[in-house]
Design a protein around this motif. Structure first.
Motif, mmCIF file in Angstrom:
data_model
loop_
_atom_site.group_PDB
_atom_site.id
_atom_site.type_symbol
_atom_site.label_atom_id
_atom_site.label_comp_id
_atom_site.label_asym_id
_atom_site.label_seq_id
_atom_site.Cartn_x
_atom_site.Cartn_y
_atom_site.Cartn_z
ATOM 1 N N HIS A 148 -40.816 4.230 -35.532
ATOM 2 C CA HIS A 148 -41.221 5.420 -36.032
ATOM 3 C C HIS A 148 -42.584 5.457 -36.591
ATOM 4 C CE1 HIS A 148 -37.064 7.269 -34.214
ATOM 5 N NE2 HIS A 148 -37.131 6.192 -36.157
ATOM 6 N N ILE A 149 -43.476 6.300 -35.625
ATOM 7 C CA ILE A 149 -44.209 7.255 -36.064
ATOM 8 C C ILE A 149 -43.624 8.337 -37.191
ATOM 9 C CG2 ILE A 149 -45.938 7.225 -35.175
ATOM 10 C CD1 ILE A 149 -45.581 9.673 -34.326
ATOM 11 N N GLU A 150 -44.373 9.067 -38.652
ATOM 12 C CA GLU A 150 -43.914 9.281 -39.703
ATOM 13 C C GLU A 150 -43.985 10.588 -39.272
ATOM 14 O OE1 GLU A 150 -44.071 10.599 -44.590
ATOM 15 O OE2 GLU A 150 -45.427 9.008 -43.260
ATOM 16 N N ARG A 151 -45.234 10.715 -39.261
ATOM 17 C CA ARG A 151 -44.979 12.857 -38.457
ATOM 18 C C ARG A 151 -45.710 13.064 -36.682
ATOM 19 N NH1 ARG A 151 -44.308 16.010 -43.291
ATOM 20 N NH2 ARG A 151 -44.695 14.637 -44.773
ATOM 21 N N PHE A 152 -45.325 14.057 -36.584
ATOM 22 C CA PHE A 152 -45.824 14.498 -35.330
ATOM 23 C C PHE A 152 -47.736 14.454 -35.284
ATOM 24 C CE2 PHE A 152 -41.552 15.997 -34.429
ATOM 25 C CZ PHE A 152 -41.430 15.353 -33.597
ATOM 26 N N THR A 153 -47.749 14.331 -34.429
ATOM 27 C CA THR A 153 -48.864 14.926 -34.334
ATOM 28 C C THR A 153 -50.284 16.554 -34.522
ATOM 29 O OG1 THR A 153 -49.980 12.986 -32.306
ATOM 30 C CG2 THR A 153 -51.787 14.492 -33.177
ATOM 31 N N PRO A 154 -50.912 16.529 -35.214
ATOM 32 C CA PRO A 154 -50.898 17.899 -35.773
ATOM 33 C C PRO A 154 -51.274 18.877 -34.402
ATOM 34 C CG PRO A 154 -52.964 16.862 -36.614
ATOM 35 C CD PRO A 154 -51.638 15.842 -36.041
ATOM 36 N N THR A 155 -50.791 20.336 -34.357
ATOM 37 C CA THR A 155 -51.163 20.871 -33.645
ATOM 38 C C THR A 155 -52.588 21.641 -33.918
ATOM 39 O OG1 THR A 155 -49.734 23.039 -34.527
ATOM 40 C CG2 THR A 155 -48.916 21.560 -33.201
ATOM 41 N N SER A 156 -53.367 22.436 -33.299
ATOM 42 C CA SER A 156 -54.230 23.127 -33.493
ATOM 43 C C SER A 156 -54.589 23.956 -34.870
ATOM 44 C CB SER A 156 -55.328 23.804 -32.105
ATOM 45 O OG SER A 156 -54.659 25.102 -31.872
ATOM 46 N N THR A 201 -36.877 2.881 -30.447
ATOM 47 C CA THR A 201 -37.161 2.285 -31.383
ATOM 48 C C THR A 201 -36.355 2.053 -32.417
ATOM 49 O OG1 THR A 201 -37.951 5.000 -32.312
ATOM 50 C CG2 THR A 201 -39.356 3.556 -31.140
ATOM 51 N N LYS A 202 -35.344 2.603 -32.553
ATOM 52 C CA LYS A 202 -33.855 2.231 -33.599
ATOM 53 C C LYS A 202 -34.069 1.113 -33.451
ATOM 54 C CE LYS A 202 -29.713 3.462 -30.744
ATOM 55 N NZ LYS A 202 -29.083 4.227 -30.678
ATOM 56 N N ASP A 203 -34.466 -0.240 -32.507
ATOM 57 C CA ASP A 203 -33.679 -1.102 -32.160
ATOM 58 C C ASP A 203 -34.557 -1.936 -31.565
ATOM 59 O OD1 ASP A 203 -32.163 -1.191 -30.657
ATOM 60 O OD2 ASP A 203 -30.620 -0.701 -31.981
ATOM 61 N N THR A 204 -33.960 -3.644 -30.450
ATOM 62 C CA THR A 204 -34.613 -3.513 -29.731
ATOM 63 C C THR A 204 -33.045 -4.038 -29.068
ATOM 64 O OG1 THR A 204 -34.164 -6.266 -30.332
ATOM 65 C CG2 THR A 204 -36.279 -4.492 -30.758
ATOM 66 N N ARG A 205 -32.579 -2.885 -28.749
ATOM 67 C CA ARG A 205 -31.306 -2.579 -28.148
ATOM 68 C C ARG A 205 -31.971 -2.858 -26.241
ATOM 69 N NH1 ARG A 205 -24.832 -0.838 -28.926
ATOM 70 N NH2 ARG A 205 -24.312 -1.324 -27.076
ATOM 71 N N ASN A 206 -32.309 -1.407 -26.548
ATOM 72 C CA ASN A 206 -32.701 -0.428 -25.407
ATOM 73 C C ASN A 206 -34.058 -1.136 -24.847
ATOM 74 O OD1 ASN A 206 -30.365 0.954 -25.837
ATOM 75 N ND2 ASN A 206 -31.313 2.200 -26.698
ATOM 76 N N GLY A 207 -34.768 -1.366 -25.120
ATOM 77 C CA GLY A 207 -36.326 -1.281 -25.569
ATOM 78 C C GLY A 207 -37.143 -2.553 -25.898
ATOM 79 N N THR A 208 -37.921 -3.610 -25.254
ATOM 80 C CA THR A 208 -38.683 -4.286 -26.632
ATOM 81 C C THR A 208 -40.834 -3.272 -26.856
ATOM 82 O OG1 THR A 208 -39.536 -5.354 -24.530
ATOM 83 C CG2 THR A 208 -37.460 -5.908 -25.515
ATOM 84 N N ALA A 209 -40.840 -2.258 -25.902
ATOM 85 C CA ALA A 209 -42.039 -2.544 -25.872
ATOM 86 C C ALA A 209 -42.148 -0.308 -25.334
ATOM 87 C CB ALA A 209 -43.591 -3.000 -25.517
ATOM 88 N N GLY A 210 -43.156 0.090 -26.185
ATOM 89 C CA GLY A 210 -43.927 1.165 -25.552
ATOM 90 C C GLY A 210 -45.159 1.216 -25.463
ATOM 91 N N TYR A 211 -45.944 3.042 -25.188
ATOM 92 C CA TYR A 211 -47.082 2.786 -25.826
ATOM 93 C C TYR A 211 -47.250 4.631 -24.928
ATOM 94 C CZ TYR A 211 -49.065 2.727 -20.761
ATOM 95 O OH TYR A 211 -49.962 3.793 -19.823
ATOM 96 N N ILE A 212 -48.156 5.430 -26.088
ATOM 97 C CA ILE A 212 -48.357 6.296 -25.645
ATOM 98 C C ILE A 212 -50.147 6.500 -25.838
ATOM 99 C CG2 ILE A 212 -48.452 9.402 -25.793
ATOM 100 C CD1 ILE A 212 -45.616 8.583 -26.510
ATOM 101 N N ARG A 213 -50.675 7.399 -25.145
ATOM 102 C CA ARG A 213 -51.759 7.600 -25.118
ATOM 103 C C ARG A 213 -51.805 9.372 -24.975
ATOM 104 N NH1 ARG A 213 -56.111 4.000 -26.170
ATOM 105 N NH2 ARG A 213 -57.243 5.749 -26.331
ATOM 106 N N LEU A 214 -52.596 9.974 -25.087
ATOM 107 C CA LEU A 214 -53.396 11.639 -25.383
ATOM 108 C C LEU A 214 -54.675 11.229 -24.650
ATOM 109 C CD1 LEU A 214 -50.475 11.649 -27.338
ATOM 110 C CD2 LEU A 214 -52.223 13.693 -27.921
ATOM 111 N N HIS A 215 -54.695 12.227 -23.687
ATOM 112 C CA HIS A 215 -56.636 12.171 -22.875
ATOM 113 C C HIS A 215 -56.426 13.519 -23.171
ATOM 114 C CE1 HIS A 215 -57.335 8.569 -21.365
ATOM 115 N NE2 HIS A 215 -55.620 8.660 -21.228
ATOM 116 N N THR A 216 -57.852 14.151 -23.860
ATOM 117 C CA THR A 216 -57.838 15.917 -23.942
ATOM 118 C C THR A 216 -59.232 15.422 -22.198
ATOM 119 O OG1 THR A 216 -58.949 15.021 -25.736
ATOM 120 C CG2 THR A 216 -57.022 16.419 -25.501
ATOM 121 N N ALA A 217 -59.388 17.064 -22.425
ATOM 122 C CA ALA A 217 -61.053 17.748 -21.629
ATOM 123 C C ALA A 217 -61.719 17.150 -22.078
ATOM 124 C CB ALA A 217 -61.418 19.033 -21.179
#
Length: 288
Positions: A124-132, A253-269
């Motif tokens: 996991h990431i520890e915390r969410f991305t901050p809002t404005s 992300t709790k283990d590798t039973r369901n998935g072995t990789a992932g990514y997320i990118r945020l794009h803004t104007a």
């Protein structure tokens, strides 16, 4: 887990900038011309330096579009200014009724498992991305793993698109933020289990404030990805914090039973990152 190194992520995750453009057509002859023009535009973008990945799409009623991802903004700009002049109607990115938008990737994102360049762990990431609001106040956003990972109660629902000003036919130019992400699942069993989480989550997402549009993509053998567009960055982050999405991330992300990789990118104007829109076309040269 957070990262600024996406060198092992799929092409979509390595992109530093993207453009999404679309046009609406009502009559059959117009639609045929639009399909031909979109093919030409898609081919031009795909042949341009720095091109990484592309998805052509269709939205009802009568909307055709294309989303293209590039290594960085400079190479995307070059692709635009070298486009044939007769494709200019597709790339009116300024003015009262723009046909699309350029979005730039934030430096920080999320990678996991075999796509994580740092160490290849799932977590996991520890915390969410901050809002404005949180960023403005200097306060920490909430923790990601604070809630239960039990499956949300209720039967899975087929997504229903809300009608009205926030329906799925909002112009794509309304979007000032989007995320692109994917997960590499372990097989059919994981995909079946995923459906019980994914569809209720999507059914909720399409009703949220600021939602513009989403689409998915598939890569052999078991990778599923999502492109989701929102009016504002905070609207996007509100979706990320909803229980259904949080549960999905914890389930993967709790283990590798369901998935072995992932990514997320945020794009803004660009206006949110201090950079202007695409270069204006030369009066006698190619359109941007």
């Amino acid at each position: 887990m957070r990262s600024t190194d996406f060198s092992l992520a799929p092409p979509q995750g390595r992109a530093g900038a993207m453009i999404v453009v679309e046009r609406r057509f009502g009559r059959a002859p117009d639609a045929r011309r639009a399909r031909a023009a979109r093919r030409e535009l898609a081919a031009h973008l795909a042949d341009s330096p720095g091109f990484l990945w592309q998805k052509s799409y269709r939205r009802s009623p009568g909307i055709l579009g294309v989303a293209s991802y590039f290594v960085d903004r400079d190479q995307l700009d070059h692709a635009l200014v070298t486009a044939p002049t007769h494709l200019e109607p597709w790339m009116r990115l300024d003015g009262e009724h723009p046909t699309g938008r350029i979005l730039e990737a934030e430096p920080n994102g999320y990678t996991n498992g075999v796509w994580r360049a740092e160490d290849g762990r799932m977590g996991h990431i520890e915390r969410f991305t901050p809002t404005s609001v949180e960023a403005g106040r200097g306060t920490e956003p909430p923790r990601v793993a604070a809630a239960s990972t039990d499956r949300p109660k209720g039967r899975p629902k087929t997504p229903k698109i809300r009608k009205g000003p926030d329906s799925a036919t909002r112009p794509i130019a309304d979007a000032h933020a989007m995320f692109v992400g994917a997960t590499k699942y372990t097989g059919p069993t994981a995909l079946i289990a995923l459906s019980r989480i994914y569809y209720p989550m999507i059914a909720r997402m399409v009703t949220m404030r600021g939602y513009v549009w989403f689409t998915t993509y598939y890569e052999f053998p078991f990778t599923l990805g999502t492109l989701a567009f929102f009016e504002r960055r905070d609207d996007l982050l509100a979706f990320a914090r909803m229980p259904g999405h949080r549960h999905l991330m914890q389930w993967i992300t709790k283990d590798t039973r369901n998935g072995t990789a992932g990514y997320i990118r945020l794009h803004t104007a660009p206006e949110t990152t201090g950079r202007g829109s695409a270069p204006a076309p030369d009066a006698t040269g190619p359109a941007s």
